[in-house]
Design a protein around this motif. Structure first.
Motif, PDB file in Angstrom:
ATOM      1  N   ASP A  51       0.829  -1.209   0.000  1.00 14.77           N
ATOM      2  CA  ASP A  51       0.000   0.000   0.000  1.00 14.77           C
ATOM      3  C   ASP A  51       0.862   1.258   0.000  1.00 14.77           C
ATOM      4  OD1 ASP A  51      -2.484  -1.282   0.020  1.00 14.77           O
ATOM      5  OD2 ASP A  51      -2.517  -1.448   2.207  1.00 14.77           O
ATOM      6  N   GLY A  55       1.084   4.172  -2.699  1.00 18.62           N
ATOM      7  CA  GLY A  55       0.804   5.538  -2.275  1.00 18.62           C
ATOM      8  C   GLY A  55       1.881   6.513  -2.702  1.00 18.62           C
ATOM      9  N   LEU A  68      -1.212   6.071   6.808  1.00 24.54           N
ATOM     10  CA  LEU A  68      -1.341   4.760   6.183  1.00 24.54           C
ATOM     11  C   LEU A  68      -0.383   3.730   6.782  1.00 24.54           C
ATOM     12  CD1 LEU A  68      -2.345   2.890   3.876  1.00 24.54           C
ATOM     13  CD2 LEU A  68      -0.716   4.046   2.361  1.00 24.54           C
ATOM     14  N   GLU A 122     -11.052   6.394   5.460  1.00 24.39           N
ATOM     15  CA  GLU A 122      -9.939   6.603   4.536  1.00 24.39           C
ATOM     16  C   GLU A 122      -8.707   5.828   4.993  1.00 24.39           C
ATOM     17  OE1 GLU A 122     -11.299  10.804   2.538  1.00 24.39           O
ATOM     18  OE2 GLU A 122     -10.210  10.933   4.429  1.00 24.39           O
ATOM     19  N   ALA A 123      -7.526   6.368   4.739  1.00 22.30           N
ATOM     20  CA  ALA A 123      -6.301   5.559   4.761  1.00 22.30           C
ATOM     21  C   ALA A 123      -5.700   5.359   6.146  1.00 22.30           C
ATOM     22  CB  ALA A 123      -5.248   6.202   3.843  1.00 22.30           C
ATOM     23  N   ALA A 149      -6.325   3.320  -0.727  1.00 16.92           N
ATOM     24  CA  ALA A 149      -4.906   3.420  -0.395  1.00 16.92           C
ATOM     25  C   ALA A 149      -4.471   2.358   0.605  1.00 16.92           C
ATOM     26  CB  ALA A 149      -4.593   4.815   0.161  1.00 16.92           C
ATOM     27  N   ALA A 150      -5.400   1.887   1.441  1.00 13.51           N
ATOM     28  CA  ALA A 150      -5.053   0.904   2.483  1.00 13.51           C
ATOM     29  C   ALA A 150      -5.635  -0.474   2.197  1.00 13.51           C
ATOM     30  CB  ALA A 150      -5.543   1.399   3.844  1.00 13.51           C
ATOM     31  N   SER A 181     -12.800  -0.656  -5.055  1.00  9.65           N
ATOM     32  CA  SER A 181     -12.316   0.714  -4.898  1.00  9.65           C
ATOM     33  C   SER A 181     -13.172   1.711  -5.672  1.00  9.65           C
ATOM     34  CB  SER A 181     -10.862   0.824  -5.365  1.00  9.65           C
ATOM     35  OG  SER A 181     -10.756   0.454  -6.733  1.00  9.65           O
TER      36      SER A 181
END
Length: 415
Positions: A51, A55, A68, A122-123, A149-150, A181
């Motif tokens: 990840d 990123g 993250l 989110e991440a 992102a994760a 996603s």
């Protein structure tokens, strides 16, 4: 059938099974989950590395990469959070009220799970563990939709949790992860009335507002964090410096970090240049009002938009004010009702600030970074609510429950 509907259906089907699992079995599972995260830490760090590499390639900022990233220390913290949740009292089945009516009806008000909770976030892979643990302890099943992102990290976490549930013959459907996603998967979750009982968004302002504005499923809003620290004229310089630096620098990427520093004019004349130098030494970019620039001419001027920006980065606004009232007026105009702090040795000013500032958490002489379920002793948190209905502030176990009335009679009928 879409992935979202399929997994939400699995969570709904697991809901009645999980709601009657004993506290002892739930606690055993939580301890096993913690042990398993540590046992599989190497594979989890490998998944997270994928990840992080993706990123970096996509240009994520340093602060977002920090949110993250997983390492052994953070995995240990996630495991400890699960153990703390296991050690907390189970609210399910708690009697909130018991009374009898003149007609002989005996009425009991008891805590029950909310049902199926959908979480859009989110991440931050730790949210996956915190959310799963808190929901599991309260008998709620959960549908998780983390940021892309994760995704590899979240998939590995959920695989580990599923292995534990299966080994204990507990419903694996209790924890579901949406792996798509595509933003359409979020939009689909927002309208799954009948499958999802409540939605909790965690993330930036745009994500939260999308959920709040477009969901037909009930939402518990976790707000953006434009947090302020006000240094009053009587503040101790060493304490003010330490609190301001901690509130901004300790982890700037999170919602309880400080975005604006308000400084009383008398204090600013004496101490602001030194405080600004200390913040700059921590790589913080400062943006100031016109009065701040008079004291520190090489500081960048703050724009009107800056006062309403959640940076989640090493950027800090600074404004000089003439009074506590002016500081509180600024907070009313620009704050998000998250976390606000006053640093002062004046007890009257501290009391006014604590009583008059409208926020989920208000502090006297302590960093806003403590607005956190773990730090409040909740084991973890499902989010920090900035609304006033149902829940406010860090949401722990009680905030993930509803209640119902149990009524026992002896043949009464209503005339």
């Amino acid at each position: 059938m879409s992935e979202v509907i399929r997994k939400a259906t699995m969570a709904r089907d697991a809901s009645p099974l999980l709601s009657i699992v004993s506290t002892e079995r739930k606690n055993e599972a939580l301890h096993r989950m913690a042990d398993s995260l540590l046992k599989h830490a190497s594979s989890l760090i490998d998944a997270n590395a994928a990840d992080l590499a993706r990123g970096r390639e996509s240009g994520l900022s340093a602060s977002l990469l920090d949110r993250l990233a997983l390492n052994m220390k953070r995995i240990e913290a996630m495991a400890e959070g699960l153990r703390l949740i296991a050690g907390l009292p189970d609210p399910i089945g708690e009697t909130l009220q018991r009374f009898s009516r003149p007609n002989g009806l005996n009425i009991e008000k008891v805590r029950v799970p909310l049902g199926v909770i959908g979480i859009v976030y989110e991440a931050r892979p730790n949210v996956t563990v915190d959310a799963a643990g808190l929901c599991f302890k309260t008998g709620n099943t959960v549908v998780l939709r983390g940021g892309s992102a994760a995704m590899e990290s979240n998939k590995r976490i959920v695989e580990i949790l599923h292995e534990v549930l299966a080994s204990l013959e507990l419903p694996v459907g209790a924890v579901q992860l949406i792996e798509s996603s595509d933003r359409a998967s979020v939009d689909e979750m927002l309208r799954l009335n009948g499958l999802i009982d409540v939605l909790i968004p965690r993330g930036g302002a745009s994500l939260i507002q999308n959920v709040v504005k477009n969901a037909t499923v009930p939402v518990i809003e976790t707000g953006a964090g434009i947090c302020h620290t006000y240094i009053d004229q009587s503040a101790r310089p060493d304490m003010a410096r330490d609190i301001a630096i901690n509130a901004k620098v300790q982890r700037p990427s999170v919602c309880n970090s400080m975005e604006t520093l308000l400084v009383h004019a008398d204090y600013a004349a004496r101490e602001l240049p030194a405080l600004a130098a200390a913040l700059r030494a921590q790589q913080v970019e400062l943006r100031g009002c016109s009065r701040t620039l008079e004291l520190i001419p090489d500081m960048k001027a703050a724009s009107d938009e800056d006062w309403d920006t959640e940076y989640n980065d090493y950027i800090l606004n600074v404004r000089v004010v003439d009074s506590l009232d002016e500081a509180m007026a600024h907070i009313r105009e620009h704050g998000t009702k998250h976390s606000e702090c006053i640093v002062t040795e004046n007890d009257d000013n501290a009391l006014r600030f604590l009583n008059e500032v409208d926020a989920a958490a208000v502090y006297h002489n302590a960093s806003t970074r403590f607005t956190d379920g773990f730090e409040f002793g909740f084991g973890a948190e499902i989010g920090i609510s900035t609304q006033k209905l149902h829940a406010r502030g860090p949401m722990g176990l009680p905030e993930l429950t509803s209640y119902k009335y149990k009524i026992a009679g002896s043949g009464q009928i209503r005339g």
